[in-house]
Motif scaffolding. Structure first.
Motif, PDB file in Angstrom:
ATOM      1  N   ARG A   1      10.284  -5.976 -21.290  1.00  0.00           N
ATOM      2  CA  ARG A   1       8.874  -6.623 -22.360  1.00  0.00           C
ATOM      3  C   ARG A   1       7.121  -6.524 -21.594  1.00  0.00           C
ATOM      4  O   ARG A   1       6.927  -7.242 -20.980  1.00  0.00           O
TER       5      ARG A   1
ATOM      6  N   ASP B   1      13.719 -10.120 -20.283  1.00  0.00           N
ATOM      7  CA  ASP B   1      12.394 -10.134 -20.204  1.00  0.00           C
ATOM      8  C   ASP B   1      11.821  -9.533 -19.069  1.00  0.00           C
ATOM      9  O   ASP B   1      10.487  -9.681 -18.470  1.00  0.00           O
ATOM     10  N   GLU B   2      12.550  -8.763 -18.966  1.00  0.00           N
ATOM     11  CA  GLU B   2      12.327  -7.919 -17.539  1.00  0.00           C
ATOM     12  C   GLU B   2      11.808  -6.755 -18.379  1.00  0.00           C
ATOM     13  O   GLU B   2      10.961  -5.981 -17.227  1.00  0.00           O
TER      14      GLU B   2
END
Length: 230
Positions: free
Chosen positions: A157, A154-155
């Motif tokens: 993408r 999630d950091e």
């Protein structure tokens, strides 16, 4: 002298080419009968090996089973086409709209399941894997990549891969990635010095493979990152 040198693919000429040119060669989506009336599909990587002094010492031949990813890719393309058709039908009556919405929800669930399965496959490879689109934005970042470089999916993408602040010298990958996106190569392999998330210096083998669309044109790249055993 082994049968595998000519079946499923004729590897003898490939081995001779790699030894002569000292460049890796990729044979893509080679069909191979599995003995049970089924056909598996493999990517075959033929890579020259050299010692610390750069002297050629042999060739590594790696068979990667891409049967399931290929079937998943075809299923995703089919689902996307169905979704496009469903959206066009949203112009019909309210009753038809409700029916289509139910179908869209079902298709979305199927896509989520396929994406989860694809993520599981990428994790099972045992390598750090990043999938990039044509603009080099990160689409997929598996858990092994997070373990190598200390960043979660999630950091990263949606971030530009070459702008990531990780211990991998991503600027050294600009040329291999460009060759694959421009269609000049289907696969490139480089070994670069790097620093893992624990601050330890490592050598990292990076394989860049073109991600092809339905017309066999480059639509992104798959970056596979493996620590080279010392």
């Amino acid at each position: 002298d082994l049968e595998i040198s000519y079946r499923p693919a004729e590897l003898r000429s490939a081995l001779e080419q790699v030894v002569k040119e000292q460049r890796p060669l990729l044979l893509e989506q080679i069909p191979w009968a599995d003995g049970s009336d089924g056909i598996d599909c493999f990517d075959i990587h033929v890579v020259p090996l050299a010692d610390a002094g750069g002297v050629a010492v042999g060739v590594a031949v790696t068979f990667i089973d891409v049967s399931l990813p290929r079937r998943l890719h075809e299923a995703l393309e089919h689902s996307n086409r169905d979704l496009e058709t469903a959206y066009e039908e949203l112009q019909s009556t309210n009753e038809e709209l409700e029916t289509i919405n139910v179908e869209i929800r079902r298709r979305t669930a199927d896509l989520d399941h396929a994406n989860a399965l694809l993520q599981s496959i990428l994790t099972s490879l045992g390598s750090g894997v990043a999938v990039l689109d044509r603009d080099l934005a990160v689409l997929v970042w598996n858990d092994h990549a997070g373990e190598l470089w200390g960043l979660r999916a999630d950091e990263v993408r949606g971030q530009h891969f070459l702008n990531l602040d990780i211990g991998l010298p991503v600027s050294d990958l600009r040329q291999p990635i460009r060759l694959c996106l421009n269609g000049q190569s289907t696969a490139e392999v480089v070994v670069v010095p790097a620093v893992n998330r624990r601050g330890r210096a490592i050598d990292c083998r990076v394989s860049v493979t073109a991600l092809l669309d339905g017309d066999r044109l480059p639509d992104g790249v798959i970056v596979r990152m493996d620590r080279v055993a010392s």
